[in-house]
Design an enzyme around this catalytic site. Structure first.
Site, short mmCIF file in Angstrom:
data_model
loop_
_atom_site.label_atom_id
_atom_site.label_comp_id
_atom_site.label_asym_id
_atom_site.label_seq_id
_atom_site.Cartn_x
_atom_site.Cartn_y
_atom_site.Cartn_z
N ARG A 294 113.43 32.16 61.63
CA ARG A 294 112.34 33.31 61.28
C ARG A 294 112.94 33.36 59.86
NH1 ARG A 294 112.29 36.85 66.83
NH2 ARG A 294 110.24 35.79 67.76
N TYR A 428 103.66 30.77 63.43
CA TYR A 428 104.93 30.34 64.35
C TYR A 428 106.06 30.88 64.27
CZ TYR A 428 105.68 26.90 60.52
OH TYR A 428 106.09 26.29 59.14
N GLU A 429 107.01 30.67 65.16
CA GLU A 429 108.22 31.48 65.30
C GLU A 429 108.28 32.88 65.50
OE1 GLU A 429 110.60 29.49 65.64
OE2 GLU A 429 109.92 27.97 64.58
N GLY A 430 107.01 33.17 66.21
CA GLY A 430 106.59 34.55 66.54
C GLY A 430 105.60 35.20 65.48
#
Length: 568
Positions: A294, A428-430
């Protein structure tokens, strides 16, 4: 257009803005002396400018392709990755016991920033390996560390993370992949994973997949997920790639951007794997990699913004169009609106780069000291770095197209690639909405104490800056106080109302922090730093007021329209 690594900015930020010297003063990172830091960053800049940047267009024009079950990468990518690996850059922050440099995460962030500017598609591969290295360092058994870490750090092998399934995106707890235990202590892994960055390629001997799956007796939801190492080739007795594992690339996604980065659909059919960490604790282990990623993804946004800015600036300094107010050069950089766009792009990049480096310093200090306060600060800043970093990348890249005018819409100029490549980073990655909800939810479980400590520092510094810069200092102090009051209101609300205002809250927080770091730059820097600070504080900081109005609006209005009324 050639990329020039902004080493002067990095040096100024490390030495004067984010207090990197306190990291150097810890026993763990005592070797990160100013001379070492300068040498490391100078060499990394040379790699990015001379080796990686020339690959930027190659990956876009010659995408990765799947041929007879093997992924073939873009021309020059294998040589570029080899240069990254041979320089030791994959292990810049990794444990020296396994071949890493053992340097602070902050320097890894600077490296990734530069690599993302130069060639974002290729940078994704080392970023995945860096995250896997950290996850294994924290959670793997000693035998697995001894086998996999030296290979990952050297670049002989590369790493991936496998979370998402067709029915389980952000809701990871809905995954169906299964893991059946075997008498020899291994597991048979079966299931399909999608959106796997660098899921296969021809640049390294082996691809090591960290895969989330369920044991036969696992509880439902995220509490029943375990993590497994599933290599493409099963290591033999000597630790070399042996038999092909029972996994395959089903297809590669046809994407808006990042064409040089293969995004795979992976199928595991009773593939051999080994558990990483404890049973049913896979999410905790994977979150080590995800938190690393992140911050890394936020930095990808910053790097893409830098590349787009440099591209737009070069065009504006060369393009002659219309009568300019000064007639100094006759190029469009003399027009007020073009100057506005370029100045705001530069101001945005400095602000979020400072936030990301402050985040990294907090991570390093938490590791070096074990301090709960440093850990809380790192946790608080991570969703801000990820969301604001990627939003900045998208907005600056879009503005870069605008600076080019009609030529920005023409692919041959290269301006559009920055936007196409960076757009996915907000997903992406949340997604950035999930990051914002994490900020107002999990990161506020302390009642906002970590946020209040940080805001107190902002206010204290603004007070000290009233002498040389009374107007800017007052603006920053007032903005921080308003954010403090809104934070006090926020932590008293239910989670639905918090979530409804989460995105504007995160952005307002980033605006205040960005103004704080610009004010510090005005104090510590020259006339140019002061002028840039004034751009941010007078033109971008005022957005925080409208954003905080949105935060306090609550959720009722969002649910006042029914689904059918939205569709009418």
């Amino acid at each position: 257009m050639p990329y020039r690594a902004p080493l002067q900015d990095f040096g100024f930020l490390l030495d004067h803005i984010v207090a990197f010297d306190q990291v150097r003063q810890t026993e763990r990172f005592a070797e990160a002396t100013p001379d070492t830091t300068n040498a490391i960053l100078t060499e990394a800049a040379r790699l990015c400018e001379a080796v990686l940047q020339p690959l930027q267009r190659n990956g876009d024009l010659h995408p990765a392709r799947l041929e007879n079950g093997v992924v073939r990468t873009a021309p020059g990518y294998a040589d570029g990755f080899r240069a990254i690996a041979e320089g030791g850059w994959l292990g810049i922050a990794a444990d020296p016991e396994y071949g890493g440099m053992g340097l602070p995460q902050t320097l890894a962030v600077v490296l990734n920033d530069m690599m993302s500017s130069a060639c974002l598609s290729l940078e994704l591969c080392p970023l995945m390996s860096q995250g896997q290295i950290e996850a294994l360092e924290h959670h793997a058994d000693d035998w697995m560390k001894a086998l996999y870490l030296p290979k990952l750090i050297s670049g002989e092998w590369t790493g991936t993370m496998n979370l998402t399934e067709p029915q389980a995106g952000s809701d990871v707890g809905a995954l169906r992949s299964k893991a059946d235990p075997q008498p020899d202590g291994s597991f048979r892994i079966s299931g399909q994973k999608i959106y796997i960055s660098w899921g296969d390629h021809d640049m390294a001997e082996n691809v090591c997949h960290l895969v989330l799956a369920r044991l036969p007796d696992a509880p439902q939801g995220t509490k029943g997920i375990s993590l497994f190492m599933v290599p493409k080739f099963i290591p033999d007795a000597d630790g070399n790639p042996g038999a092909q594992n029972s996994l395959r690339v089903v297809s590669l996604e046809h994407k808006m951007g990042l064409h040089g980065s293969p995004t795979a659909v992976m199928d595991y059919d009773n593939a051999t794997g080994w558990m990483v960490g404890a049973p049913n604790k896979g999410m905790a282990a994977m979150f080590t990699m995800m938190n690393n990623a992140r911050v890394g993804v936020g930095v990808q946004g910053i790097g893409a913004a830098e590349g787009a800015f440099q591209h737009a600036l070069a065009y504006a300094r060369d393009r002659k169009q219309g009568r300019t107010p000064t007639n100094d050069t006759g190029t469009i950089i003399e027009h007020a609106d073009v100057r506005r766009m370029l100045s705001m792009m530069k101001a945005e990049i400095f602000a979020i780069r400072a936030i990301a480096l402050a985040n990294s310093v907090a991570i390093d200090m938490a590791r070096a000291t074990g301090s709960d306060e440093w850990a809380a600060r790192a946790a608080l800043l991570t969703p801000i770095t990820k969301a604001q970093g990627t939003d900045t990348g998208i907005e600056v890249a879009s503005t870069g197209i605008q600076v080019h005018g009609g030529m920005g819409f023409i692919e041959e100029t290269g301006a559009a690639q920055f936007l196409r490549d960076v757009r996915v980073t907000a997903i992406y990655e949340g997604t950035n909405g999930i990051q914002a909800m994490d900020l107002v939810g999990r990161k506020m479980m302390d009642g906002g104490e970590a946020a209040f400590r940080l805001l107190q520092e902002v206010e204290d510094f603004a007070e000290s800056a009233r002498g040389p810069f009374p107007d800017m200092a007052e603006d920053v102090w007032q903005a921080a106080e308003t954010l403090r009051e809104t934070t006090e209101w926020l932590v008293a609300q239910n989670m639905t109302d918090r979530a409804a205002g989460a995105v504007p809250y995160l952005r307002a927080f980033a605006r205040v922090l960005g103004a704080h770091y610009h004010l510090k730059a005005a104090i510590e820097g020259d006339r140019a730093r002061q002028a840039l600070a004034r751009v941010f504080i007078t033109r971008l900081l005022p957005e925080h007021a409208g954003l905080l109005v949105q935060v306090r609006a609550g959720a009722d209005a969002l649910y006042a329209l029914s689904d059918d009324e939205l569709a009418a």
